[in-house]
Design a protein around this motif. Structure first.
Motif, PDB file in Angstrom:
ATOM      1  N   LEU A 254      31.045  -4.396 146.811  1.00 36.89           N
ATOM      2  CA  LEU A 254      29.932  -4.993 146.072  1.00 36.89           C
ATOM      3  C   LEU A 254      29.184  -5.997 146.937  1.00 36.89           C
ATOM      4  O   LEU A 254      29.784  -6.651 147.802  1.00 36.89           O
ATOM      5  N   ASP A 255      27.883  -6.085 146.711  1.00 43.37           N
ATOM      6  CA  ASP A 255      26.994  -7.139 147.239  1.00 43.37           C
ATOM      7  C   ASP A 255      26.629  -6.952 148.705  1.00 43.37           C
ATOM      8  O   ASP A 255      25.446  -6.973 149.044  1.00 43.37           O
ATOM      9  N   ASP A 256      27.587  -6.795 149.567  1.00 45.67           N
ATOM     10  CA  ASP A 256      27.271  -6.672 150.994  1.00 45.67           C
ATOM     11  C   ASP A 256      28.191  -5.608 151.600  1.00 45.67           C
ATOM     12  O   ASP A 256      29.400  -5.599 151.340  1.00 45.67           O
ATOM     13  N   ILE A 257      27.600  -4.752 152.428  1.00 39.40           N
ATOM     14  CA  ILE A 257      28.364  -3.627 152.941  1.00 39.40           C
ATOM     15  C   ILE A 257      29.461  -4.045 153.915  1.00 39.40           C
ATOM     16  O   ILE A 257      30.447  -3.362 154.103  1.00 39.40           O
ATOM     17  N   ARG A 258      29.311  -5.245 154.538  1.00 41.38           N
ATOM     18  CA  ARG A 258      30.305  -5.694 155.518  1.00 41.38           C
ATOM     19  C   ARG A 258      31.186  -6.811 154.974  1.00 41.38           C
ATOM     20  O   ARG A 258      32.389  -6.827 155.231  1.00 41.38           O
ATOM     21  N   THR A 259      30.630  -7.712 154.234  1.00 43.01           N
ATOM     22  CA  THR A 259      31.405  -8.889 153.792  1.00 43.01           C
ATOM     23  C   THR A 259      31.481  -9.001 152.284  1.00 43.01           C
ATOM     24  O   THR A 259      31.794 -10.067 151.752  1.00 43.01           O
ATOM     25  N   GLY A 260      31.202  -7.899 151.583  1.00 38.58           N
ATOM     26  CA  GLY A 260      31.157  -7.954 150.125  1.00 38.58           C
ATOM     27  C   GLY A 260      32.530  -7.900 149.494  1.00 38.58           C
ATOM     28  O   GLY A 260      33.571  -7.795 150.157  1.00 38.58           O
ATOM     29  N   LEU A 261      32.546  -7.930 148.200  1.00 37.14           N
ATOM     30  CA  LEU A 261      33.765  -7.912 147.410  1.00 37.14           C
ATOM     31  C   LEU A 261      34.303  -6.482 147.334  1.00 37.14           C
ATOM     32  O   LEU A 261      33.573  -5.551 147.000  1.00 37.14           O
ATOM     33  N   GLU A 262      35.586  -6.320 147.616  1.00 41.87           N
ATOM     34  CA  GLU A 262      36.225  -5.012 147.556  1.00 41.87           C
ATOM     35  C   GLU A 262      36.957  -4.874 146.223  1.00 41.87           C
ATOM     36  O   GLU A 262      37.775  -5.734 145.849  1.00 41.87           O
ATOM     37  N   VAL A 263      36.690  -3.782 145.527  1.00 45.86           N
ATOM     38  CA  VAL A 263      37.331  -3.486 144.246  1.00 45.86           C
ATOM     39  C   VAL A 263      38.100  -2.182 144.403  1.00 45.86           C
ATOM     40  O   VAL A 263      37.519  -1.139 144.708  1.00 45.86           O
ATOM     41  N   ARG A 264      39.422  -2.250 144.206  1.00 46.06           N
ATOM     42  CA  ARG A 264      40.284  -1.080 144.349  1.00 46.06           C
ATOM     43  C   ARG A 264      40.537  -0.479 142.968  1.00 46.06           C
ATOM     44  O   ARG A 264      41.198  -1.084 142.129  1.00 46.06           O
ATOM     45  N   LEU A 265      40.020   0.720 142.770  1.00 46.99           N
ATOM     46  CA  LEU A 265      40.161   1.412 141.489  1.00 46.99           C
ATOM     47  C   LEU A 265      41.392   2.319 141.506  1.00 46.99           C
ATOM     48  O   LEU A 265      41.794   2.810 142.564  1.00 46.99           O
ATOM     49  N   PRO A 266      41.990   2.566 140.352  1.00 53.40           N
ATOM     50  CA  PRO A 266      43.177   3.418 140.302  1.00 53.40           C
ATOM     51  C   PRO A 266      42.823   4.895 140.446  1.00 53.40           C
ATOM     52  O   PRO A 266      41.668   5.304 140.276  1.00 53.40           O
ATOM     53  N   GLU A 267      43.810   5.688 140.739  1.00 50.62           N
ATOM     54  CA  GLU A 267      43.621   7.127 140.866  1.00 50.62           C
ATOM     55  C   GLU A 267      43.418   7.778 139.502  1.00 50.62           C
ATOM     56  O   GLU A 267      42.608   8.699 139.364  1.00 50.62           O
ATOM     57  N   ILE A 268      44.147   7.280 138.511  1.00 52.94           N
ATOM     58  CA  ILE A 268      44.067   7.841 137.158  1.00 52.94           C
ATOM     59  C   ILE A 268      43.180   6.946 136.290  1.00 52.94           C
ATOM     60  O   ILE A 268      43.337   5.717 136.279  1.00 52.94           O
ATOM     61  N   GLU A 269      42.237   7.564 135.613  1.00 52.29           N
ATOM     62  CA  GLU A 269      41.292   6.881 134.725  1.00 52.29           C
ATOM     63  C   GLU A 269      40.577   5.720 135.425  1.00 52.29           C
ATOM     64  O   GLU A 269      40.614   4.576 134.970  1.00 52.29           O
ATOM     65  N   PRO A 270      39.883   6.004 136.526  1.00 54.00           N
ATOM     66  CA  PRO A 270      39.148   4.925 137.194  1.00 54.00           C
ATOM     67  C   PRO A 270      38.003   4.391 136.337  1.00 54.00           C
ATOM     68  O   PRO A 270      37.618   3.231 136.467  1.00 54.00           O
ATOM     69  N   GLU A 271      37.459   5.215 135.443  1.00 56.38           N
ATOM     70  CA  GLU A 271      36.358   4.761 134.593  1.00 56.38           C
ATOM     71  C   GLU A 271      36.806   3.658 133.633  1.00 56.38           C
ATOM     72  O   GLU A 271      36.008   2.782 133.273  1.00 56.38           O
ATOM     73  N   VAL A 272      38.062   3.689 133.220  1.00 58.46           N
ATOM     74  CA  VAL A 272      38.575   2.635 132.342  1.00 58.46           C
ATOM     75  C   VAL A 272      38.620   1.307 133.091  1.00 58.46           C
ATOM     76  O   VAL A 272      38.219   0.257 132.561  1.00 58.46           O
ATOM     77  N   ALA A 273      39.084   1.351 134.335  1.00 53.78           N
ATOM     78  CA  ALA A 273      39.133   0.135 135.153  1.00 53.78           C
ATOM     79  C   ALA A 273      37.724  -0.379 135.438  1.00 53.78           C
ATOM     80  O   ALA A 273      37.476  -1.600 135.446  1.00 53.78           O
ATOM     81  N   TRP A 274      36.791   0.537 135.668  1.00 53.56           N
ATOM     82  CA  TRP A 274      35.406   0.127 135.942  1.00 53.56           C
ATOM     83  C   TRP A 274      34.796  -0.568 134.722  1.00 53.56           C
ATOM     84  O   TRP A 274      34.127  -1.592 134.854  1.00 53.56           O
ATOM     85  N   THR A 275      35.011  -0.032 133.544  1.00 51.11           N
ATOM     86  CA  THR A 275      34.511  -0.670 132.319  1.00 51.11           C
ATOM     87  C   THR A 275      35.165  -2.037 132.110  1.00 51.11           C
ATOM     88  O   THR A 275      34.499  -3.006 131.706  1.00 51.11           O
ATOM     89  N   ARG A 276      36.433  -2.136 132.409  1.00 46.16           N
ATOM     90  CA  ARG A 276      37.134  -3.415 132.274  1.00 46.16           C
ATOM     91  C   ARG A 276      36.569  -4.457 133.226  1.00 46.16           C
ATOM     92  O   ARG A 276      36.387  -5.636 132.857  1.00 46.16           O
ATOM     93  N   LEU A 277      36.264  -4.060 134.460  1.00 43.41           N
ATOM     94  CA  LEU A 277      35.681  -4.989 135.428  1.00 43.41           C
ATOM     95  C   LEU A 277      34.327  -5.494 134.938  1.00 43.41           C
ATOM     96  O   LEU A 277      34.006  -6.691 135.073  1.00 43.41           O
ATOM     97  N   ALA A 278      33.504  -4.593 134.373  1.00 42.96           N
ATOM     98  CA  ALA A 278      32.203  -5.004 133.862  1.00 42.96           C
ATOM     99  C   ALA A 278      32.352  -5.993 132.711  1.00 42.96           C
ATOM    100  O   ALA A 278      31.565  -6.955 132.597  1.00 42.96           O
TER     101      ALA A 278
END
Length: 334
Positions: A254-278
């Motif tokens: 997120l935010d910057d391609i080199r120094t931005g925030l890294e978010v590690r999503l799970p292999e199973i149901e990544p959309e659930v984790a994405w909604t939770r992050l939002a």
């Protein structure tokens, strides 16, 4: 013969015809042999010459024998036709006849005099003309529309094509080019991909701001990723890159391609984790804090890494020929 009286007539031996003198006067006459009927084929045969011939040559075949005879005749016909076809005689005759007819139509004015193309933006014109397979002056009725359309749609940058034959001499093409939705970086090379994961050849100039997907298999899963991100458009606008890890799951930057925030999503149901992050971002501003990493691979737990230091695995110098810096995180964390 001597006449005795008017009532008595006596015939002497001399008076009988065919009797020579000296024969006994009353030699017995040899009995006549009865005529023997001539035993001929005509007497034994039924009446009618045609009927005799039909009955003489008629073959009484069983159903099995008749079926076998028909099978032999059909096989002989098929083998003979196949031999002619393999010899090329039939093909040459058909082709020569077709070529002659097409030549006559061209002389009558049905020849290609104009080719127009609509919808072309990136595909080189020479590729389209080569795939079409038609040149100016060719018989316009000789173009196989279906085959030409298949050749056009086989080009990497074309999604669909329509060809219209406008007699007497115009061909009009309508093509739908593949629309790039992401940049795919793999082994240091940047290419454009569409929603089907198809690579679009050519320069990436003008598309540098597209989302960047990185790693093996990332291009083919770009549509899946973008569909998930679009469910939270405000947070999706901050995603600058997505790295495919082990061709199993995603790491987002997120935010910057080199120094931005890294978010590690799970292999199973990544959309659930994405909604939770939002939701955490809206309620607590989590993704706006000075964090380097948010690990969401465990459903009921968050792992946070403070600071904005770039992970060591992402320290890669940009290649001289690359218009973009390399994306962070190529999947060393699993």
């Amino acid at each position: 013969m001597r006449r005795m009286s008017a009532a008595d007539i006596v015939i002497t031996p001399e008076d009988r015809p065919g009797v020579r003198s000296g024969e006994p006067p009353h030699a017995p006459k040899p009995p006549k042999q009865p005529k023997q009927p001539r035993a001929t084929a005509q007497a034994a045969a039924p009446r009618g010459r045609g009927r005799r011939r039909a009955q003489r040559y008629r073959l009484d075949l069983s159903p099995v024998q008749k079926f076998a005879a028909i099978g032999v005749a059909v096989t002989a016909l098929f083998v003979g036709g196949a031999s002619l076809w393999q010899s090329g005689v039939l093909q040459r005759a058909w082709r020569d006849t077709g070529d002659s007819v097409l030549h006559l139509t061209a002389l009558a004015g049905f020849r290609t005099t104009e080719i127009t193309v609509a919808g072309r933006r990136r595909i080189p014109t020479d590729q389209i003309v080569s795939a079409l397979g038609a040149r100016h002056g060719d018989p316009i009725l000789g173009l196989d529309i279906a085959a030409a359309r298949d050749r056009l749609e086989a080009l990497p940058g074309i999604r669909a094509a329509v060809i219209e034959r406008r007699l007497p001499g115009s061909l009009h093409l309508v093509i739908v080019e593949r629309e790039p939705v992401a940049l795919w970086q793999y082994e240091g090379v940047y290419t454009l991909v569409d929603r089907d994961g198809k690579v679009i050849p050519g320069s990436i100039e003008g598309f540098e701001d597209l989302p960047l997907v990185v790693g093996e298999g990332a291009g083919a899963r770009a549509d899946e990723l973008l569909t998930m991100l679009s469910s939270e458009p405000d947070l999706a606008a901050r995603v600058k890159a997505a790295t495919r890890v082990g061709n199993r799951r995603w790491n987002l930057t997120l935010d910057d391609i080199r120094t931005g925030l890294e978010v590690r999503l799970p292999e199973i149901e990544p959309e659930v984790a994405w909604t939770r992050l939002a939701e955490l971002e809206r309620s607590k501003g989590l993704a706006s804090r000075p964090l380097a990493m948010i690990d969401m691979r465990v459903p009921d737990r968050l792992v946070l890494r403070p600071g904005r230091d770039l992970p060591q695995s992402a320290e890669r110098p940009p290649q001289a020929s690359s218009p973009l810096p390399p994306a962070p995180g190529l999947g060393k964390e699993d």
